[in-house]
Design an enzyme around this catalytic site. Structure first.
Site, short mmCIF file in Angstrom:
data_model
loop_
_atom_site.label_atom_id
_atom_site.label_comp_id
_atom_site.label_asym_id
_atom_site.label_seq_id
_atom_site.Cartn_x
_atom_site.Cartn_y
_atom_site.Cartn_z
N MET A 71 3.86 1.05 -11.18
CA MET A 71 3.02 0.42 -10.14
C MET A 71 1.69 0.02 -10.76
O MET A 71 1.12 0.77 -11.55
CB MET A 71 2.75 1.42 -9.01
N HIS B 172 15.05 7.16 -12.51
CA HIS B 172 14.35 6.02 -11.91
C HIS B 172 12.86 6.17 -12.18
O HIS B 172 12.23 7.15 -11.78
CB HIS B 172 14.64 6.02 -10.40
N HIS C 4 11.78 0.47 -12.20
CA HIS C 4 11.48 -0.25 -10.95
C HIS C 4 10.04 -0.73 -11.05
O HIS C 4 9.11 0.06 -10.93
CB HIS C 4 11.68 0.69 -9.75
N ASP D 29 16.26 2.60 -2.10
CA ASP D 29 15.14 3.38 -2.64
C ASP D 29 14.13 3.62 -1.53
O ASP D 29 13.56 2.67 -0.98
CB ASP D 29 14.51 2.59 -3.80
N SER E 265 14.01 9.75 -8.70
CA SER E 265 12.75 9.09 -9.05
C SER E 265 11.75 10.12 -9.56
O SER E 265 11.40 11.07 -8.85
CB SER E 265 12.16 8.38 -7.83
N GLY F 92 5.45 1.84 -2.83
CA GLY F 92 4.11 2.32 -3.17
C GLY F 92 3.99 3.83 -3.24
O GLY F 92 3.25 4.36 -4.06
N PHE F 93 4.74 4.53 -2.39
CA PHE F 93 4.58 5.98 -2.32
C PHE F 93 5.92 6.69 -2.07
O PHE F 93 6.79 6.13 -1.39
CB PHE F 93 3.60 6.35 -1.19
N GLY F 94 6.02 7.89 -2.60
CA GLY F 94 7.17 8.74 -2.31
C GLY F 94 6.98 9.47 -0.99
O GLY F 94 5.89 9.43 -0.41
N MET G 290 6.98 -2.37 -9.75
CA MET G 290 6.24 -2.82 -8.56
C MET G 290 4.92 -3.39 -9.07
O MET G 290 3.84 -2.79 -8.92
CB MET G 290 6.02 -1.64 -7.61
N MET H 273 14.77 -2.16 -0.67
CA MET H 273 13.79 -1.10 -0.41
C MET H 273 13.97 -0.59 1.02
O MET H 273 13.97 -1.38 1.97
CB MET H 273 12.36 -1.60 -0.62
N ASP I 56 9.20 4.52 -11.65
CA ASP I 56 8.43 3.59 -10.83
C ASP I 56 7.15 3.18 -11.53
O ASP I 56 6.27 4.00 -11.77
CB ASP I 56 8.08 4.26 -9.49
N SER J 274 11.48 12.65 -3.61
CA SER J 274 11.09 13.94 -3.02
C SER J 274 12.30 14.80 -2.69
O SER J 274 12.23 16.03 -2.80
CB SER J 274 10.22 13.70 -1.78
C1 DX5 Z 1 8.44 4.08 -3.73
C2 DX5 Z 1 9.28 4.22 -4.98
C3 DX5 Z 1 10.37 5.20 -4.85
C4 DX5 Z 1 9.91 6.61 -4.50
C5 DX5 Z 1 10.93 7.13 -3.55
O1 DX5 Z 1 7.76 2.89 -3.73
O2 DX5 Z 1 9.86 2.98 -5.33
O3 DX5 Z 1 11.20 5.21 -5.99
O4 DX5 Z 1 9.80 7.48 -5.59
O5 DX5 Z 1 10.49 8.39 -3.09
P1 DX5 Z 1 11.26 9.17 -1.95
O6 DX5 Z 1 12.67 9.37 -2.39
O7 DX5 Z 1 10.49 10.45 -1.86
O8 DX5 Z 1 11.18 8.36 -0.69
ZN ZN Z 2 11.40 3.03 -6.89
#
Ligand code: DX5
Ligand code: ZN
Length: 221
Positions: A35, A31, A64, A173, A8, A140-142, A66, A135, A33, A196
């Site tokens: 948002m 990937h 993806h 994910d 991602s 929302g966040f990595g 969101m 999911m 994202d 990450s």
């Molecule tokens: C979160 C995203 C993911 C995110 C995953 O909402 O959909 O794709 O980048 O990040 P990691 O692998 O750090 O959990």
């Molecule tokens: Zn994602």
């Protein structure tokens, strides 16, 4: 069932996206994202940036979304060149119609489920989609921790896909790393998103290879 790795770019350097896409040229997908600050409390990028990413990416793009109202916005991501477009079940008004439209535009169609959304109501739609995204964190966040409680849902999704005889992929994910990927693979996932873990690694290609090897080994058991 060969494991597919989709790093991602949410964890990439947003001032150097082309460089960071080239860093994952050994992955199966990039990937991306999207948002909208409504479906999730975060904002990333939209169509103009996405179109350029699709032009320069060395690997196919897995979008993806969101976002609210994917019925309206998702087809443009297929037209922009996404190999796969995943929208959220919680946001789509007419998921079958949307999935058919994405396929008609030449993209794979993916249906994403938040951690608390059960898969059962969507099992009748299996023939209409190419992938279910389970999911494994709240979107929302990595950098969040893998929610172990999603493993039974991955298992149920895989059991339903196997019983159907359809070739529907199951993607996970969120919180996917060397310490969680084997459990996700063992539960039946075959596409692994990692942000990450990949971009935070000392060697990006080395991490992609390590994750793929762990997932393939778990599948072989
Ligand atoms: C979160 C995203 C993911 C995110 C995953 O909402 O959909 O794709 O980048 O990040 P990691 O692998 O750090 O959990
Ligand atoms: Zn994602």
């Amino acid at each position: 069932m060969a494991a597919l790795i989709a790093p991602s770019i949410l964890s990439a350097d947003f001032a150097n996206l082309e460089r960071d896409l080239n860093a994952i040229s050994t992955a199966d997908y990039a990937h991306v994202d999207v948002m909208d600050n409504h479906f999730v409390p975060n904002l990333t990028l939209g169509l103009p940036v996405f179109e350029r990413l699709a032009q320069v990416s060395p690997v196919p793009i897995d979008a993806h979304l969101m976002i609210e109202d994917p019925d309206r916005w998702a087809p443009a991501y297929a037209e922009a060149g996404a190999a796969s477009v995943t929208f959220h079940a919680e946001a789509a008004a007419a998921p079958v119609r949307l999935a058919r439209e994405l396929r008609r535009l030449g993209a794979r169609a993916g249906l994403a489920l938040r951690p608390a959304t059960p898969v059962e109501p969507f099992l009748d739609l299996l023939a209409e989609v190419d992938m279910i995204l389970v999911m494994t964190v709240e979107p929302g966040f990595g950098g969040q921790s893998f929610i172990e409680g999603t493993l039974p849902k991955i298992r149920r999704a895989r059991a339903a896909v196997s019983a159907s005889g359809l070739d529907v992929w199951i993607q996970v994910d969120g919180g996917v790393s060397r310490s969680t990927i084997e459990r996700a693979a063992d539960a039946g996932a075959n596409v692994f998103v990692a942000g990450s873990a990949v971009y935070g690694a000392e060697s990006v290609p080395g991490e992609i290879e390590a994750l793929r090897a762990l997932a393939d080994a778990a599948h072989a058991h």
